[in-house]
Scaffold this motif. Structure first.
Motif, PDB file in Angstrom:
ATOM      1  N   GLU A   1      -5.805  -3.711   2.244  1.00 30.70           N
ATOM      2  CA  GLU A   1      -5.218  -3.013   1.105  1.00 30.70           C
ATOM      3  C   GLU A   1      -6.211  -2.016   0.509  1.00 30.70           C
TER       4      GLU A   1
ATOM      5  N   ARG B   1       1.231   1.537  -4.368  1.00 26.15           N
ATOM      6  CA  ARG B   1      -0.129   2.084  -4.291  1.00 26.15           C
ATOM      7  C   ARG B   1      -0.778   2.141  -5.677  1.00 26.15           C
TER       8      ARG B   1
ATOM      9  N   ARG C   1      -2.284  -1.069  -6.503  1.00 30.02           N
ATOM     10  CA  ARG C   1      -3.526  -1.327  -5.779  1.00 30.02           C
ATOM     11  C   ARG C   1      -4.691  -0.587  -6.435  1.00 30.02           C
TER      12      ARG C   1
ATOM     13  N   ILE D   1       0.806  -1.227   0.000  1.00 33.88           N
ATOM     14  CA  ILE D   1       0.000   0.000   0.000  1.00 33.88           C
ATOM     15  C   ILE D   1       0.838   1.275   0.000  1.00 33.88           C
ATOM     16  N   THR D   2       2.132   1.175   0.263  1.00 32.57           N
ATOM     17  CA  THR D   2       2.967   2.363   0.225  1.00 32.57           C
ATOM     18  C   THR D   2       3.857   2.403  -1.020  1.00 32.57           C
TER      19      THR D   2
ATOM     20  N   VAL E   1      -5.913   2.148   0.320  1.00 28.25           N
ATOM     21  CA  VAL E   1      -5.981   2.885  -0.943  1.00 28.25           C
ATOM     22  C   VAL E   1      -7.032   3.973  -0.864  1.00 28.25           C
TER      23      VAL E   1
END
Length: 229
Positions: A191, A130, A133, A126-127, A195
């Motif tokens: 996740e 991203r 995602r 998620i970092t 986002v």
């Protein structure tokens, strides 16, 4: 076939592979910028800087273009997922004895190890990934309306499910299929929430959720329903 003709065919084939890749990469950029609704042959041709006829030559319709783009994207996404899976299997192969789940202190150590691996995986997704995602969410949403895309998305999720099921089988769960379904649902939900949260990611919530989940699942696999995780 002469050597000259053979060489020409190789050049043409290489050129075709390169152009097809250009189109797929352009489609991903359009999805990231405009969403699935922005995927049109003309828009993709302009983004890829190729003739409009190229997009219809390699992909007969938008549904096929989206399905092939998902497979292209998913191949790269699977590389990181496979690394995570291999780390889990490495720990199971060297440090794990199923009987250890019966001992509370040892089970806690195992849970901590797996929790840290899972937290690192989710946080990285998620970092550092991203954009992936966002693309994944867009594909999943569109899959509800496209049968062809639904098949390939389902195939990808089935692969992730099978890896988790194997994990639970290795630790001795008698409900490996159900456990895998629960875990994949938890990870996907974390996740997706991250986002949607944008820059306001609640890292503490992610860590607490993952640790609690891993503890509960290992507890269930141990059969010790009276102990507290």
């Amino acid at each position: 076939m002469t050597m000259e003709n053979s060489g020409l065919r190789k050049v043409v084939r290489a050129s075709g592979i390169k152009r097809r890749k250009q189109i797929l990469e352009a489609t991903l950029r359009v999805i990231l910028r405009d969403g699935i609704r922005g995927v049109r042959h003309r828009a993709i041709a302009e983004e890829a800087k190729v003739p409009l006829a190229s997009t219809t030559y390699y992909f007969k319709d938008i549904e096929e273009l989206l399905s092939e783009t998902f497979l292209f994207w998913n191949h790269s996404a699977n590389i990181y997922r496979d690394r995570f899976r291999n780390k889990i299997l490495e720990h199971l192969g060297t440090d794990f004895d199923q009987q250890q789940l019966q001992v509370t202190s040892l089970r806690d150590n195992i849970a901590n190890t797996f929790s840290e691996l899972a937290i690192t995986y989710v946080s990285h997704q998620i970092t550092q990934h991203r954009e992936d995602r966002l693309i994944e969410l867009a594909f999943h949403h569109e899959a509800a309306r496209s049968e062809k895309l639904r098949r390939v998305v389902h195939g990808s999720l089935a692969g992730q499910f099978d890896s988790l099921k194997m994990f639970y089988q290795l630790i001795g769960s008698d409900k490996a299929e159900a456990d895998a379904q629960i875990t994949i649902s938890v990870l996907l939900r974390l996740e997706q929430e991250a986002v949607l949260a944008g820059s306001e990611i609640n890292q503490e919530k992610i860590e607490d959720t993952v640790r609690r989940h891993i503890n509960v699942m290992l507890l269930a696999a141990s059969g010790d329903q009276q102990s507290k995780p």
